[in-house]
Design a protein around this motif. Structure first.
Motif, mmCIF file in Angstrom:
data_model
loop_
_atom_site.group_PDB
_atom_site.id
_atom_site.type_symbol
_atom_site.label_atom_id
_atom_site.label_comp_id
_atom_site.label_asym_id
_atom_site.label_seq_id
_atom_site.Cartn_x
_atom_site.Cartn_y
_atom_site.Cartn_z
ATOM 1 N N MET A 73 40.697 -86.582 -20.326
ATOM 2 C CA MET A 73 40.867 -85.237 -19.784
ATOM 3 C C MET A 73 39.499 -84.597 -19.518
ATOM 4 N N ALA A 74 39.412 -83.853 -18.436
ATOM 5 C CA ALA A 74 38.172 -83.129 -18.128
ATOM 6 C C ALA A 74 37.940 -82.064 -19.199
ATOM 7 N N PRO A 75 36.694 -81.840 -19.585
ATOM 8 C CA PRO A 75 36.427 -80.866 -20.639
ATOM 9 C C PRO A 75 36.762 -79.446 -20.194
ATOM 10 N N THR A 76 37.224 -78.651 -21.133
ATOM 11 C CA THR A 76 37.456 -77.232 -20.855
ATOM 12 C C THR A 76 36.216 -76.490 -21.340
ATOM 13 N N PHE A 77 35.435 -76.034 -20.400
ATOM 14 C CA PHE A 77 34.163 -75.412 -20.739
ATOM 15 C C PHE A 77 33.822 -74.422 -19.641
ATOM 16 N N LYS A 78 33.471 -73.201 -20.031
ATOM 17 C CA LYS A 78 33.226 -72.151 -19.039
ATOM 18 C C LYS A 78 31.839 -71.544 -19.228
ATOM 19 N N VAL A 79 31.123 -71.420 -18.111
ATOM 20 C CA VAL A 79 29.768 -70.871 -18.115
ATOM 21 C C VAL A 79 29.688 -69.706 -17.132
ATOM 22 N N GLY A 80 29.046 -68.623 -17.564
ATOM 23 C CA GLY A 80 28.860 -67.470 -16.693
ATOM 24 C C GLY A 80 27.390 -67.123 -16.544
ATOM 25 N N LEU A 81 26.987 -66.762 -15.337
ATOM 26 C CA LEU A 81 25.616 -66.324 -15.058
ATOM 27 C C LEU A 81 25.642 -64.858 -14.655
ATOM 28 N N VAL A 82 24.775 -64.068 -15.275
ATOM 29 C CA VAL A 82 24.574 -62.685 -14.862
ATOM 30 C C VAL A 82 23.205 -62.616 -14.196
ATOM 31 N N THR A 83 23.156 -62.215 -12.929
ATOM 32 C CA THR A 83 21.882 -62.183 -12.218
ATOM 33 C C THR A 83 21.097 -60.929 -12.559
ATOM 34 N N ASP A 84 19.792 -61.006 -12.297
ATOM 35 C CA ASP A 84 19.003 -59.776 -12.364
ATOM 36 C C ASP A 84 19.070 -59.135 -10.982
ATOM 37 N N LEU A 85 18.137 -58.246 -10.663
ATOM 38 C CA LEU A 85 18.249 -57.424 -9.463
ATOM 39 C C LEU A 85 18.086 -58.192 -8.155
ATOM 40 N N GLY A 86 17.547 -59.404 -8.209
ATOM 41 C CA GLY A 86 17.285 -60.150 -6.983
ATOM 42 C C GLY A 86 18.521 -60.720 -6.309
#
Length: 346
Positions: free
Chosen positions: A30-43
């Motif tokens: 089974m494919a792994p269940t894994f979640k990643v989020g990126l918060v950008t800066d002002l650019g």
């Protein structure tokens, strides 16, 4: 007949056991269940610099693991510094496995969110946040900047030029490391070269970057190195526009390979770039978190020794002779034979 019936029954049982054994030997993966989020800066996510490079590292991780963009990996863009805590908190409320924030401007917000969500795994890039659930990724910018200084010095000397330039976003120790390394690299191969230095006071103002570049080019600068994020894109634009008209000037990019950003026709005004491998930092820490080896509370240093900084593998505008010398200096720095100062000469 009786024996024949018994034999057939035994064969049937054997086939059943054989089939079961085969199923046990090859369980469904089974494919792994894994979640990643990126918060950008002002650019923004497509700043052709820090945010974009970090996101590219996350995308590469997702492709390797079969994760889905928009579901397993996603980003929130910040329009102002006031958005940092709310955006980080949004992802923390969603209980993502890892939240990534690129840039020193996140230092205060990251500390606040780390306290509010002590079980949330966090990665901050380019600054240090001393919290047990935060990994801090920092870079030896001065080492990579030394190499592009060598490039600039050798190229200018070969072309009969003697004035170079540096543009920083804001003036504080982190950005001064770029200036310091660049100056030392230039002086190592071209001691009499003159280096113009300006700070824009902004990382997201291409118009300011272009105006400063105009001033430096008009003062004789042949090559300008920027450590100014989106502001530096204005400098690349100015170099490109002048080169298109036959007044050849060169830009040195930062954070990621900016060669394509300087394209005009089949040429580019970007000589090389000082790559700060934020993509490697994001990718590697995501892998650590997935493997259950998240190094919370630690500071990870990405340098020439571990390929965390450097120049691109492909440099179409540089001669083989220049690249040979650059690699020699890179080896000396990585081994500790040559130590580059983080502080600009006064």
């Amino acid at each position: 007949m009786k024996y024949r019936t018994i034999l057939i029954a035994l064969l049937a049982v054997a086939l059943v056991f054989s089939s079961c054994a085969k199923k046990e030997e090859a369980p469904e993966v089974m494919a792994p269940t894994f979640k990643v989020g990126l918060v950008t800066d002002l650019g923004g996510i497509d700043d052709k610099s820090f945010n974009q490079g970090t996101w590219e590292g996350i995308v590469r991780f997702a492709q390797e693991k079969g994760l889905v963009k928009g579901t397993d990996i996603k980003y929130l863009q910040s329009a102002a510094e006031a958005d940092y805590v709310p955006n980080l908190s949004t992802f923390a409320d969603e209980k993502l496995d890892l939240i990534v924030a690129p840039g020193f401007l996140f230092e205060k917000a990251m500390g606040e969110v780390a306290d509010k969500y002590p079980n949330q795994k966090l990665l901050v890039i380019d600054t240090v946040v001393q919290k047990p659930n935060v990994v801090s990724a920092v870079f030896a910018e001065h080492e990579g900047s030394f190499l592009v200084g060598v490039v600039a010095g050798l190229k200018a000397k070969a072309d009969g030029k003697s004035v170079l330039g540096f543009i920083g976003g804001m003036q504080f120790p982190l950005i001064e490391k770029f200036q310091a390394g660049f100056e030392q690299g230039v002086k190592a191969v071209f001691p009499t070269a003159k280096i113009l230095v300006d700070y824009a006071g902004d990382f997201g103002a291409p118009d300011k970057g272009q105006a400063i570049a105009q001033k430096q080019f008009n003062a004789g600068a042949y090559i300008i190195f920027h450590a100014a994020g989106g502001t530096g894109n204005g400098m690349i634009k100015e170099a490109k526009e002048r080169s298109e008209k036959g007044d050849v000037r060169w830009a040195i990019g930062v954070d990621k390979d900016q060669y394509t950003d300087g394209m005009y026709g089949d040429k580019s005004a970007v000589l090389t770039s000082m790559m700060k491998r934020v993509d490697v930092a994001a990718h590697d820490v995501a892998q650590m978190a997935l493997d259950g080896q998240f190094p919370g509370g630690q500071v990870l240093v990405f340098s020439l020794k571990n390929n965390g900084v450097g120049v691109p593998d492909s440099n179409p505008n540089l001669s083989a002779d220049i690249m040979t010398i650059v690699k020699e200096y890179a080896t000396k720095i990585a081994s500790g034979e040559l130590v580059v100062s983080e502080i600009p000469a006064k």
